[in-house]
Scaffold this motif. Structure first.
Motif: not given
Ligand SMILES: Cc1cc2nc3c(=O)[nH]c(=O)nc-3n(C[C@H](O)[C@H](O)[C@H](O)COP(=O)(O)OP(=O)(O)OC[C@H]3O[C@@H](n4cnc5c(N)ncnc54)[C@H](O)[C@@H]3O)c2cc1C
Length: 436
Positions: A133-135, A137-141, A305-307
């Motif tokens: 809901a709040y992460a 796609v760029g971060g996911n990639i 679960l995390s929070p």
């Molecule tokens: C409550 C909670 C639950 C979570 N559950 C999961 C889960 O089930 N599965 C999972 O995989 N992760 C999970 N996570 C971790 C996190 O949400 C993931 O890692 C997610 O992919 C991060 O996305 P973001 O937009 O917040 O990235 P950010 O935290 O802002 O960045 C993460 C990384 O990506 C890089 N990055 C971001 N944007 C770009 C871009 N455009 N180009 C190049 N690099 C970039 C950053 O430099 C950093 O290294 C969870 C986190 C929380 C807090």
């Protein structure tokens, strides 16, 4: 490096910035590690062109930069280290091509929004991190995010077909193709995925979609045995999640371990057949289980679960290990013994994507047990290595796991990785202090 000159040039190009000491800069620099960011300044591009122009200005002035989505990363990957923060959250264009089963997205699109856009057209974007809901796609990639659906559909890497990046020399590169198969040379999007912003900034991506199964059913198995894990996995559910007894208690209030299964199908009849097959195996051994098409609640709470875990202690450290499936019972037995010898004030719970062998091992404690917690985490890392596992299945290495990387990836391979980084990032500007 000349930060003042770079800032002036960014302003002249009408790209929004914030000084590093502005109160809001803290929010743009912090992530889920709750560590203090060290931000030179924040860059807030409003378009892909501005993002590319900003990177080029930073490269020209040799300013290190940390790309950032929503800052939900758990390993400090988005934490600036005397670097400029490149915030991508304003880049939210998303176009679904239902004919080609491809979504073209900018990096700031929230994963949940991409899923909703796909659903409107009867399609599914499967990756489902609990943070969807709040992460972004760029971060996911960048982290190769996964979730329960990875068991059936794979992680983000399996859906990234083509990516546009601007690298550490300011060069725009388009890698891969917006098609569903690829044997046309090296498949480089697979390498960008999981590189945590150390090779370049993702400015646009083309993600694979799949037809959306219309029917789903949910099963909770209470207090499963180790045999249940293997039996149920062999029946190919769409998702197979595990909560140990402490995690189960956080979610349901009752101190029981749980296996959560999701079944998916395109027709009623197909789903009923799957339900029959699985229920037969469960009933024959007299286990307690609940099954239903309206039993989504425990899954929704599981995402919290995390929070919720902060009820157990103010300071959390977590591992995101991945093990060969056959070694999971051994690891869980070992974790139970470990729990028994933790110092007072420290709590351990394990949950995760069991079907993929990916377990989140969480340690909660008070601040004054920080040194002890580090020692216990080290034990978990060593045990993972002994069982043939790895330290991250989906969250990445970031800053927090850098020290441990050498235990899992040998020096010649890390040398190869450093060589690859040099090709993309000759001046060492891309997300300094992360991964390698
Ligand atoms: C409550 C909670 C639950 C979570 N559950 C999961 C889960 O089930 N599965 C999972 O995989 N992760 C999970 N996570 C971790 C996190 O949400 C993931 O890692 C997610 O992919 C991060 O996305 P973001 O937009 O917040 O990235 P950010 O935290 O802002 O960045 C993460 C990384 O990506 C890089 N990055 C971001 N944007 C770009 C871009 N455009 N180009 C190049 N690099 C970039 C950053 O430099 C950093 O290294 C969870 C986190 C929380 C807090």
């Amino acid at each position: 490096m000349n930060a003042v000159a770079a800032l002036k040039e960014l302003q002249a190009a009408r790209i929004d910035t914030l000084p590093g000491d502005a109160p809001a800069a803290f929010a743009y620099g912090a992530d889920a590690t709750f560590r203090t960011p060290d931000t030179l300044f924040v860059v807030l591009p409003a378009t892909e062109e501005e993002l590319i122009a900003a990177v080029r200005i930073l490269v020209e002035h040799r300013i290190p930069m940390t790309p950032r989505g929503s800052g939900t990363g758990t390993t400090g990957g988005a934490l600036p280290e005397r670097s400029a923060v490149l915030f991508t959250g304003r880049l939210t264009a998303c176009r679904i091509d239902a004919g080609d089963l491809i979504a073209e997205v900018e990096p700031g699109v929230l994963t949940g929004d991409l899923k909703k856009e796909a659903e409107k057209q009867g399609l599914l974007y499967p990756p489902d991190p609990a943070s969807h809901a709040y992460a972004t796609v760029g971060g996911n990639i960048a982290t190769n995010a996964g979730g329960p659906s990875s068991l059936r559909y794979g992680t983000t890497r399996d859906h990234l077909r083509k990516v546009r990046i601007v690298d550490g020399a300011g060069k725009v590169r388009e890698l891969g193709a917006a098609v569903h198969k690829f044997s046309t040379g090296y498949f480089l999007p697979g390498m960008i995925c999981g590189s945590e912003g150390t090779l370049g900034v993702v400015t646009r991506a083309w993600m694979k979609l799949v037809p959306c199964p219309r029917f789903a059913s949910f099963i909770e198995v209470v207090a499963p045995t180790f045999e249940d894990l293997a039996t149920l996995r062999s029946l190919a559910p769409a998702a197979l999640e595990y909560l140990d007894a402490r995690a189960g208690e956080l979610v349901t209030g009752s101190r029981q371990s749980y296996l959560l299964l999701r079944l998916e199908a395109f027709t009623e009849a197909e789903l009923a057949e799957q339900e029959r097959r699985i229920a037969g195996r469960l009933t024959s051994a007299g286990r307690f289980f609940r099954m239903g098409r309206d039993k989504k609640e425990i899954w929704a709470v599981r995402e919290l679960l995390s929070p919720l875990s902060y009820q157990l202690g103010e300071r959390k450290t977590a591992q995101d290990i991945v093990l060969p499936f056959s070694r999971i019972p051994e690891f869980l037995q070992w974790a139970e013994l470990l729990r028994g010898r933790l110092p007072a004030g420290m709590e351990l719970f394990v949950f995760g994507h069991l079907g993929d062998g990916n377990l989140h091992v969480n340690l909660l404690s008070s601040q004054d047990l920080a040194v002890e917690a580090k020692r216990v985490q080290r034990e978990i890392v060593i045990q993972t290595r002994q069982l043939g596992g790895l330290i991250s299945g989906e969250h990445g290495i970031g800053r927090e796991r850098r020290e441990a990387l050498g235990l899992f990836i040998d020096e010649p391979t890390r040398e190869l990785m450093r060589g690859i980084k040099k090709l993309f990032d000759p001046y060492d500007l891309m997300n300094p202090g992360k991964v390698l």
